[in-house]
Enzyme design. Structure first.
Site, short mmCIF file in Angstrom:
data_model
loop_
_atom_site.label_atom_id
_atom_site.label_comp_id
_atom_site.label_asym_id
_atom_site.label_seq_id
_atom_site.Cartn_x
_atom_site.Cartn_y
_atom_site.Cartn_z
N ARG A 176 0.84 -1.21 0.00
CA ARG A 176 0.00 0.00 0.00
C ARG A 176 0.87 1.26 0.00
O ARG A 176 0.51 2.27 0.59
CB ARG A 176 -0.95 0.01 1.21
CG ARG A 176 -1.86 -1.19 1.31
CD ARG A 176 -2.86 -1.26 0.15
NE ARG A 176 -3.78 -2.36 0.36
CZ ARG A 176 -3.58 -3.62 -0.08
NH1 ARG A 176 -2.47 -3.89 -0.75
NH2 ARG A 176 -4.45 -4.56 0.15
N SER A 249 -12.10 -1.26 2.55
CA SER A 249 -11.38 -1.48 3.81
C SER A 249 -10.77 -0.18 4.29
O SER A 249 -9.99 0.44 3.57
CB SER A 249 -10.28 -2.53 3.61
OG SER A 249 -10.85 -3.78 3.31
N GLU A 346 -6.27 3.22 5.68
CA GLU A 346 -5.81 3.01 4.31
C GLU A 346 -6.19 4.19 3.42
O GLU A 346 -5.37 4.66 2.63
CB GLU A 346 -6.38 1.70 3.75
CG GLU A 346 -5.81 1.31 2.43
CD GLU A 346 -6.24 -0.10 2.01
OE1 GLU A 346 -6.65 -0.26 0.85
OE2 GLU A 346 -6.18 -1.01 2.84
#
Length: 354
Positions: A176, A249, A346
């Protein structure tokens, strides 16, 4: 305001003041941008960036708003790319290279690649967002990451005031992570180029893909079959943003030293653990920890957690970005208290700090 003189010609860019952003973020939170710049011809980027009203304030690029939480009104200019073209740069016996404009729908690009007989992106089906945003987070799902397939990213380097073409190594991809995320104000991505194989080892050992294929009666799966399985699983697990505002998410799965994971497993033997990029680390399930803290299905006003997935924060209608951020902080604090593990968001936070 229109960037072209002739009304009969297609709009090359538009500039709107005090522009609502509710339709441009998948949480559907209400917020305004001081001005919204929609750019359909990336070649004009240096020209529009030099406009006084753009040059004199902060600039934020927004894809489909699927990986952001807007916590407040945004000053300066919000830039949206409208270039949605896909083309082949190479088509060899064993692979192809395809180029996608920043405004291309990511899921649309995945399905295009599969229809053309290419593989590699099947595990990344149904991820909301745009092609231009994909490298920033190095989007990933079900054991695959886009960084594995990106050959080149084309961008405007705001620091050097020049066009750049960055190869895979220069993109600095991690879990990520990328150079684009680490230097968020430097690069404006206008296109990506992906090197995709015609034959690719299918990844089916993650999060129930084999079970889903079996349930669908697929014995010899293709890349398209894996994509269909992933789509089915995602639709079952994750709420549709068009129905219930969310950004997928919300938290990253923590990557921890092996020694810390061993201690955690002594106290919480059911904690799901996954491989990490380094042998001395493991990835642990944030969803399991959040659910263990009792947050799954929680609702306070219109801010809540999805009943189907503890990692997904949802807007039941009129939650503000600030309310959703407050909920996220409370969830993170409870996980830290119970497990001693910090979890981080995130999505990118706009108008606030974590």
């Amino acid at each position: 305001m229109n960037g072209h003189d002739t009304s009969a010609a297609p709009l090359r860019w538009t500039l709107t003041e005090n522009a609502p952003l509710q339709a441009l973020n998948t949480f559907h939170v209400r917020a305004n941008a001081a001005q919204l710049l929609e750019l359909h011809d990336p070649a004009l980027l240096p020209e529009v960036l030099a406009l006084p009203s753009v040059a004199n304030g902060p600039l934020l690029v927004l894809g489909s708003g699927s990986n952001v939480l807007i916590a407040d009104d945004l000053p300066g200019t919000v830039l949206v790319f409208g270039n949605r073209d896909i083309s082949f740069l190479e088509h060899r016996a064993d692979h192809a290279v395809i180029r996608a404009g920043a405004g291309v729908s990511w899921h649309g690009l995945v399905m295009f690649s599969l229809q053309e007989g290419l593989s590699g992106l099947e595990n990344l089906a149904l991820i909301p967002g745009t092609a231009g945003a994909a490298p920033i987070q190095n989007i990933g799902a079900y054991g695959a990451q886009v960084g594995e397939f990106i050959q080149t990213v084309e961008a405007w380097d705001c620091q050097e005031q020049a066009w750049v073409r960055m190869d895979n190594e220069q993109c600095g991809f991690g879990y990520r992570e990328s150079v684009f995320k680490r230097q968020p104000d430097r690069y404006l991505i206008t296109a990506i180029e992906l090197r995709l194989p015609l034959l690719h080892a299918l990844r089916m050992d993650y999060a129930g893909i084999r079970e889903e294929l079996q349930a669908q009666g697929v014995e010899l799966p293709s890349a398209v079959d894996v994509a269909n399985a992933v789509i089915t699983i995602r639709r079952r697990k994750l709420p549709d943003p068009d129905v219930l505002g969310n950004a997928g998410s919300f938290f990253k799965n923590p990557v921890l030293p092996l020694e810390q994971v061993d201690v955690l497993l002594q106290h919480f033997p059911e904690l799901p653990v996954f491989p990490a990029e380094r042998d001395d680390q493991r990835k642990v399930s944030a969803a399991w920890m959040i659910e263990s803290c009792g947050w799954k299905g929680f609702r306070e006003g219109d801010a809540g957690v999805a009943p189907s997935h503890a990692m997904v924060l949802v807007n039941h209608g009129n939650a503000t970005g600030a309310e959703l951020l407050d909920l996220a902080r409370r969830i993170s604090a409870s996980v830290l208290e119970k497990f001693g593990v910090p979890i981080e968001p995130e999505p990118r936070l706009l108008g606030a700090q974590w």
